[in-house]
Design a protein around this motif. Structure first.
Motif, PDB file in Angstrom:
ATOM      1  N   LEU D 255       0.818  -1.212   0.000  1.00 58.19           N
ATOM      2  CA  LEU D 255       0.000   0.000   0.000  1.00 58.19           C
ATOM      3  C   LEU D 255       0.850   1.260   0.000  1.00 58.19           C
ATOM      4  O   LEU D 255       0.416   2.309  -0.468  1.00 58.19           O
ATOM      5  CB  LEU D 255      -0.971  -0.023   1.177  1.00 58.19           C
ATOM      6  N   GLY D 256       2.062   1.155   0.510  1.00 63.12           N
ATOM      7  CA  GLY D 256       2.973   2.301   0.421  1.00 63.12           C
ATOM      8  C   GLY D 256       3.199   2.713  -1.029  1.00 63.12           C
ATOM      9  O   GLY D 256       3.414   3.893  -1.329  1.00 63.12           O
ATOM     10  N   ALA D 257       3.132   1.740  -1.929  1.00 57.81           N
ATOM     11  CA  ALA D 257       3.324   2.037  -3.349  1.00 57.81           C
ATOM     12  C   ALA D 257       2.217   2.938  -3.881  1.00 57.81           C
ATOM     13  O   ALA D 257       2.436   3.754  -4.778  1.00 57.81           O
ATOM     14  CB  ALA D 257       3.368   0.745  -4.161  1.00 57.81           C
ATOM     15  N   ILE D 258       1.010   2.773  -3.348  1.00 52.96           N
ATOM     16  CA  ILE D 258      -0.090   3.645  -3.788  1.00 52.96           C
ATOM     17  C   ILE D 258       0.200   5.082  -3.367  1.00 52.96           C
ATOM     18  O   ILE D 258       0.100   6.018  -4.169  1.00 52.96           O
ATOM     19  CB  ILE D 258      -1.444   3.153  -3.209  1.00 52.96           C
ATOM     20  N   ALA D 259       0.595   5.239  -2.114  1.00 49.77           N
ATOM     21  CA  ALA D 259       0.893   6.591  -1.624  1.00 49.77           C
ATOM     22  C   ALA D 259       2.080   7.195  -2.365  1.00 49.77           C
ATOM     23  O   ALA D 259       2.115   8.393  -2.652  1.00 49.77           O
ATOM     24  CB  ALA D 259       1.153   6.534  -0.116  1.00 49.77           C
ATOM     25  N   LEU D 260       3.048   6.355  -2.685  1.00 53.33           N
ATOM     26  CA  LEU D 260       4.245   6.826  -3.377  1.00 53.33           C
ATOM     27  C   LEU D 260       3.916   7.223  -4.817  1.00 53.33           C
ATOM     28  O   LEU D 260       4.303   8.300  -5.293  1.00 53.33           O
ATOM     29  CB  LEU D 260       5.279   5.704  -3.370  1.00 53.33           C
ATOM     30  N   ALA D 261       3.187   6.356  -5.517  1.00 53.35           N
ATOM     31  CA  ALA D 261       2.832   6.645  -6.915  1.00 53.35           C
ATOM     32  C   ALA D 261       1.940   7.881  -6.987  1.00 53.35           C
ATOM     33  O   ALA D 261       2.030   8.677  -7.919  1.00 53.35           O
ATOM     34  CB  ALA D 261       2.126   5.438  -7.543  1.00 53.35           C
ATOM     35  N   ARG D 262       1.099   8.052  -6.004  1.00 57.33           N
ATOM     36  CA  ARG D 262       0.192   9.211  -5.946  1.00 57.33           C
ATOM     37  C   ARG D 262       0.959  10.536  -6.044  1.00 57.33           C
ATOM     38  O   ARG D 262       0.484  11.483  -6.666  1.00 57.33           O
ATOM     39  CB  ARG D 262      -0.568   9.144  -4.611  1.00 57.33           C
ATOM     40  N   ARG D 263       2.110  10.583  -5.389  1.00 61.62           N
ATOM     41  CA  ARG D 263       2.890  11.830  -5.433  1.00 61.62           C
ATOM     42  C   ARG D 263       3.451  12.105  -6.817  1.00 61.62           C
ATOM     43  O   ARG D 263       3.774  13.232  -7.152  1.00 61.62           O
ATOM     44  CB  ARG D 263       4.085  11.746  -4.465  1.00 61.62           C
ATOM     45  N   GLU D 264       3.635  11.040  -7.606  1.00 63.86           N
ATOM     46  CA  GLU D 264       4.317  11.173  -8.886  1.00 63.86           C
ATOM     47  C   GLU D 264       3.365  11.378 -10.059  1.00 63.86           C
ATOM     48  O   GLU D 264       3.734  11.980 -11.050  1.00 63.86           O
ATOM     49  CB  GLU D 264       5.148   9.904  -9.163  1.00 63.86           C
ATOM     50  N   THR D 265       2.170  10.816  -9.966  1.00 66.82           N
ATOM     51  CA  THR D 265       1.287  10.805 -11.142  1.00 66.82           C
ATOM     52  C   THR D 265      -0.113  11.292 -10.795  1.00 66.82           C
ATOM     53  O   THR D 265      -0.552  11.189  -9.653  1.00 66.82           O
ATOM     54  CB  THR D 265       1.203   9.380 -11.735  1.00 66.82           C
ATOM     55  N   PHE D 266      -0.802  11.778 -11.818  1.00 67.64           N
ATOM     56  CA  PHE D 266      -2.193  12.223 -11.651  1.00 67.64           C
ATOM     57  C   PHE D 266      -3.178  11.099 -11.954  1.00 67.64           C
ATOM     58  O   PHE D 266      -4.384  11.267 -11.814  1.00 67.64           O
ATOM     59  CB  PHE D 266      -2.476  13.414 -12.575  1.00 67.64           C
TER      60      PHE D 266
END
Lengths: 340, 340, 340, 340
Positions: D255-266
């Motif tokens: 789930l950390g990947a969701i939070a991480l990807a969120r910062r990078e992409t719309f």
């Protein structure tokens, strides 16, 4: 145990296995299939042990041995069917109450601790965390204040009433830490430091056992069994992230492990999103996720000035950010039927 | 260190970083690109520390901090450019000599040890290995003979002249083990047990440091630096497999790590194909591969009766199989210019 | 399959499992232990399938289902007991001959290919490798010359007589690649691209199947079974490193997997130390280790000018370095009884 | 890029790097520290490419090259700063709305699909998922109904109005799937099947890209960039668990990947707790955790009779269990400010 024989095993091989089982006090059951013969070992005399499985697996004709029974007992649901809360001083962990334990990674001084303790208490934390003894990858980094650090923790408790959770790294520290701490933390790097597990288990204080960052849930439970076997009744498990190939976060928080361990043990299980992510901006979403996944508590790193922290600044929240986090956590906790 | 500023960082952010560097005694160099400004920190006052990088990374406008310098020194090639052998009693590890250390996982009795020692010596081993103190995942498994085990090891040395390598698990065992062992082994589970690293480093005997099964090469070298910083001159590294998703073998032997560590350090590096594979039939190919990859030595588990071993039977070789292995290993060692 | 019932399962649960087995054409055997009842399913009608195991595992009272039989057959030792070499054009892979396949990562032009082909042939390579179609992580990187690249490969074969190994990434390329290549390579990213496996299996040319970088040995063998089931007789497996937490090398070369797969299948197995390490200076030790571990061949990246390579320059050897490597590899190959 | 020179690099080495940068159209900035010289490359002519970094890294005297810029653009926050919802037929994914997509792993027949579609719609799902083409590890397992399966999906949409999400495994299926599906799913095994990414990107339908089970967040984003570069505007990312050493769950939901990807992409990001855990009883806690972590949607496997499912029965919920899950999910969604 189940012993699966190879396709080309002989009658003599099978006899050899049966004799060995007999010698070791096991009964057995044979199932001869078209392609494989399978032998079930029945009635392990004093529990099914890894040793017996290892020995059987090298007998001629044996393909593999499948263990059936768990090797942890005292901490299992079979021993105590329902979840059982643990008290850290006045703070309850488990039993429908979400226990938030907050504070800096390292104890750095009296003022830092008292100031942080007040802030996290105001925001709703129920315990203060902070390390007087610090495991650090490099010998040239700050190693913690030691005994002086324990005194700062005690002073902060005196001021705020918050119970203290602090790490013990070495068997020689157990007595000193047990005297002051309300809960002794065993860190991820020490999850299989068996001498330390035994000493902490016999020290008369609650123990929080962090999961090793490359340990399976089963190994984690076996490590908790060491503590229980040494006499401890009050053990808390803490998921703090495992090591994977992903380098965007420091570790990978494995919330499935909380749900999985929950089925196996009655011990309370908390999560540490700060160490798991290593990034302050990811702590909030992972704290919410941990709460929703059923964690009984959270460990959150809070530092009055993360840019001056002697360790783990990048993942520390300011008191203001922690206060925001508590507000959000409360909502999710209520949504899953817990109080904070 | 290099500090990479975010695309949207301001002049004030950059100023903040420069001030912080100045306060900490660093010089700097700014490179303003079209998309990013990059700041090089020059002349770390007393080495580049993780703490400084952590603090800088949370300043406003900072995207990330890239460390440049290594945090290990005493064990590095920059400190001592050429590989340097270590003596374990009369046995040389490194310097073109392949040192094969063999023996059972656990010391189980006097006869077992003497018999095994004779067999492995005859086959060409130069040191005897065996555990008196055993780290076991379950508290209900055999935990080792302790002091009595050390005595059996000493007796086997007396009989054969083979020096002894044995594990120390706990700081309280260091003095006793150092008195008897020719080389003290720190196991994979204890690679980051810093109290133990320091005690062993100060005990006056060679230390063999196994790589933690989830530790990077860099962390392994930092752990060795702890031992060196505590005073030890004679340190041997041991690759014993890392934990991966593959379950067909117990661990994954990472021979690339030997080649990689070799570039960084002058310490001898050995391999343990027995623990890495966990399967007796895979020990030979992995022993040969380790030798070809440039290992300075091998740890091989040998037990007179693997089907009666109290631990690690599945990966133990019989004396006859070990003798065969030595014959093959010698050929590969010669092919890569080493003697056995 | 073995079905392990939960401690609290009822007679009705057991009946339910038996009925289901009966309906599916299985016989059974029950073993009632003190703590668990275990049911062996006998005589899978058309092989033991994952589907049946999955369905049984959700029946009431079932704790877990343990599969007994392998789901690959055509490629197994049970189907063909002894290793069987594969011919790539005139080059033999397996059967005591170490096949070294060398060339650039990408085909970049006619001269580059011919020059490289001559150099690697002179040094002792038996086949030329090079990619006309390139899988690249970023859409903005060089994607390969495509059909033109295949022509350069053919020209280099014309000049040197070396057979060609080249990657096919897409089912639409299979026909074109099969026309020119002597061996079609399926890359790690496509190991579970089942459409591609089937097309390649039916294309009438030898297929080299790289292990997926996060695939177990068992999954790798099942993927090879897809190719065999589509009609291919000549399949070569290639270990090229798996993804682990270690970042010092690009991947972790898993030589234990070669030894493990060897026990299961008669197919030849080669190693790719270039992709596994990603670092030119580590290719030599890992090539030697692969040879000693029992690989039937090596894939080595060679480029006349690594600093101008359009892909994978950091891991490419110059022709001179490749020639040195071949000299060392020959010695180790001889030590393990192989010819080059 | 930043080029870090080795401690022993010469002036000529530095000159060589500068010349190469100049030839390639880069400007530069040199920072000469006491221990290392560092060169910043400025103004990449057409974006910073992996190729250039690779070539520079093999020049004499270079220790390593650190990339600074991201190689994905179209999907980045720098390109479009705010999250942007995607419509799947009438269903919105992202923008504060939690989209729950539910259905069986495999399409098995008309009645199964219509029955499931009705059940999941009643419980609150906004889209129907189900596979007509199935990637299966073994060639002997059920491979999906293919075109017939697509028809059953269309029939279920007809009956219920639910839009359809279904997997495409092969470029040859793209046209057919695009004709019927409301959203084309690219599975984890195909995340780096670049031909498929491009075809789907050009097919004119929304695409859901599952994260490869051994792919980093950065690689996942680069794969999405392939789809975007091929013309797709509407892309949804799906985290479905990564492969780690833990075997208690099928994969580890990151789930950390969701939070991480969120910062990078719309792009919207959804989670698939069914595949991640592989265990029905863990789906609920992980669905709640995903929601709290900020997922824009959930993929949940629902089957009317999990014990008869042709694939993934162990992780499928019954319609009743799904209905319970929706009730709990709604509470958590509201707690984090989302609607369902």
């Amino acid at each position: 145990m189940i012993i699966i024989m190879r396709a080309d095993s002989t009658e003599a091989d099978i006899e050899g296995v049966l004799e060995r089982l007999d010698d070791s006090g096991y009964g057995h059951h044979i199932s001869r299939g078209e392609e494989r013969t399978i032998i079930g070992a029945i009635g392990a005399p004093d529990g099914e042990k890894d040793t017996a499985a290892g020995q059987l697996s090298v007998l001629p004709g044996v393909e593999r041995v499948v263990p059936i029974l768990k090797t942890y007992k005292l901490i299992s649901r079979e021993h105590h069917p329902r979840p059982k809360p643990v008290m850290i001083g006045p703070a309850q962990v488990g039993g429908g109450h979400l226990a938030v334990m907050a504070g800096p990674c390292s104890v750095e001084g009296h003022d830092q601790m008292v100031q942080t303790a007040r802030a996290v208490k105001d925001a709703g934390a129920c315990a203060l965390r902070g390390g007087a003894y610090k495991p650090r990858s490099s010998p040239y980094d700050f190693q913690g204040l030691g005994v002086e650090g324990l005194e700062h923790l005690a002073a902060a408790r005196e001021e705020t009433g918050l119970p203290i959770v602090t790490e013990v790294m070495d068997v020689r520290q157990v007595e000193g830490v047990a005297e002051i701490a309300d809960c002794m933390q065993i860190g991820a790097r020490n999850m299989q430091n068996y001498g330390l597990l035994k000493e902490c288990g016999g020290a008369g204080k609650p123990v929080m056992l962090k999961r090793g960052f490359a340990s399976t849930v089963e190994e984690w439970l076996k490590a908790a069994e060491y503590i229980a076997a040494a006499g401890a009744q009050d053990i808390i498990l803490c998921e703090r992230g495992i090591r994977t190939f992903e380098t965007g976060t420091r570790f990978t928080l494995d919330l499935g492990a909380i749900a999985l361990a929950r089925r196996e043990t009655f011990l309370p299980i908390v999560a540490d999103p700060s160490h798991a992510t290593g990034v302050a901006s990811l702590v909030l979403p992972m704290a919410l996720a941990s709460t929703a996944a059923g964690a009984d508590g959270l460990l959150i790193e809070v530092h009055p000035r993360p840019d001056q922290a002697l360790s783990d600044g990048p993942q520390s929240l300011t008191p203001a950010a922690f206060s925001d986090l508590m507000r959000e956590v409360r909502k999710v906790a209520e949504a899953v039927g817990m109080t904070v």
